[in-house]
Structures are given as structure tokens and as C-alpha cells.
Design a protein around this motif. Structure first.
Motif, short mmCIF file in Angstrom:
data_model
loop_
_atom_site.label_atom_id
_atom_site.label_comp_id
_atom_site.label_asym_id
_atom_site.label_seq_id
_atom_site.Cartn_x
_atom_site.Cartn_y
_atom_site.Cartn_z
N UNK A 1 24.94 50.39 16.41
CA UNK A 1 24.26 49.83 15.24
C UNK A 1 24.17 50.87 14.13
N UNK A 2 23.78 52.09 14.51
CA UNK A 2 23.65 53.17 13.52
C UNK A 2 25.01 53.53 12.92
N UNK A 3 26.04 53.55 13.74
CA UNK A 3 27.39 53.82 13.22
C UNK A 3 27.80 52.76 12.21
N UNK A 4 27.56 51.51 12.55
CA UNK A 4 27.91 50.42 11.62
C UNK A 4 27.19 50.59 10.29
N UNK A 5 25.93 50.97 10.32
CA UNK A 5 25.17 51.17 9.08
C UNK A 5 25.69 52.37 8.30
N UNK A 6 25.98 53.46 8.99
CA UNK A 6 26.48 54.66 8.33
C UNK A 6 27.87 54.44 7.72
#
Length: 198
Positions: A31-36
């Protein structure tokens, strides 16, 4: 959002990361990778490989090739080169190639990392850094891949070989030469031994 901000604090500009590296900093890594990625903080270079670009007055800089390859391989033991390096020998190669060769112990094949193509070749032996002697041997190993007149290039290689440090050349031929290269350099190396013996 606090967890994402916490993850961002650990990122360093100009560094290449594997997903597994980031998973140690986040419990919701995907999820964090997708946001970044969506926010443009990270760039995806390959499956599971990400880059946090440095900013300059000219824009975002691409990752250093050595850092990119090191992260991709998860190993420091590799030699990054290009067929363009043969041009430095002065033996008649002038073609420019948009390809990088990575001699290593783990991966084989062509991989796109970012927008760059790398040709990974598994080799048991390769030096830590490039030398003229290694490049001469590598050129003969790969003579079928050069665009120039092969016979003319090989003739120039022989002419240059007799002017080189024979001990270093012999060592490179022995360690890094394929059967064809060993056969090719053998007359030069044997002639030098005969000359020293007389």
C-alpha cells in the motif's frame, strides 16, 4: 498517513531499494509503495526494485548504474562494462552501443532496469575492475558481436598485444579467455617466452 511519513523519513535520495528492504520499514509495504509511486516519490525500475531520485536544477537524476546493479543482484561481486569500452584500446572498434554488460555470479539474461538494458552474463571469473589486458581478452571472446570488420580488428589486436605487458596479458588470457581467445593469443605469448628464453 503517519506510517507513510515514517517510511519516507528512512528513504535517502539517490538510493535504490528492493521491496524486501522497504518491507522491514513498513507493515503495509505494498500500500505504501503504491502511494509513494503515485505521488512520484519513488520510481519503479524493475519488478521489486525502486529508486528515490535526487533532485537537481535540471530535474530528477537517474540512479547510478553500479548502485542499480548492486541492488538488483543483491551482491557486490560484479563487473559492469560495455562494448563501448573496446574503443579505448585503439584497435579499430568505433561503434557505440546502447548496452551494458554485467559479469556476475548470479543472473543471466537481458533485463530492463529503469529505461536501460543490461545484459547479465554469469561468469566464474572476472576482474574487480577493467584493465586494457582484460578488455583485449574480452574483445576476442566477443569478436562475433562487434559491428566492425572482424579480421581487421583481430589483426590490430595482435599488433597491440606484442606491445603490451606480456605477463599481465598472459594472466588475463589464462583467467578470462575462452578457448578461442586462448588459441588466438597463444602465438604472441609463446613468441614472447621464446624471446625471453634466448
Amino acid at each position: 498517513m503517519a506510517k507513510l511519513d515514517e517510511l519516507k523519513k528512512h528513504l535517502k535520495r539517490g538510493k535504490v531499494y528492493r521491496r524486501v528492504d522497504l518491507s522491514m520499514l513498513s507493515k503495509s509495504v505494498d500500500r505504501h509503495l503504491a502511494e509513494l509511486l503515485k505521488d512520484g516519490v519513488l520510481q519503479k525500475l524493475s519488478q521489486g526494485v525502486y529508486y528515490y531520485p535526487k533532485e537537481t536544477v535540471f530535474g530528477k537524476t537517474p540512479p547510478e548504474e553500479e548502485a542499480l546493479v548492486r541492488t538488483f543482484l543483491k551482491d557486490d561481486r560484479f563487473l559492469l562494462t560495455s562494448p563501448n569500452a573496446y574503443n579505448s584500446l585503439g584497435v579499430g572498434t568505433t561503434q557505440l552501443y546502447n548496452e551494458r554488460t554485467v559479469y556476475n555470479h548470479k543472473r543471466h539474461g537481458e533485463f530492463m532496469l529503469g529505461n536501460r538494458k543490461f545484459n547479465f552474463q554469469v561468469k566464474h571469473h572476472f576482474p574487480e575492475k577493467l584493465s586494457a589486458e582484460f578488455l583485449m581478452v574480452d574483445l576476442v571472446n566477443n569478436i562475433d558481436k562487434v559491428a566492425e570488420d572482424k579480421d581487421r580488428v583481430l589483426k590490430n589486436v595482435l599488433a597491440k598485444a606484442v606491445r603490451m605487458d606480456v605477463k599481465k596479458l598472459k594472466q588475463s588470457v589464462s583467467h578470462y579467455g575462452n578457448t578461442k581467445a586462448k588459441r588466438f593469443f597463444n602465438p604472441v605469448l609463446n613468441a614472447e617466452l621464446v624471446n625471453h628464453g634466448s
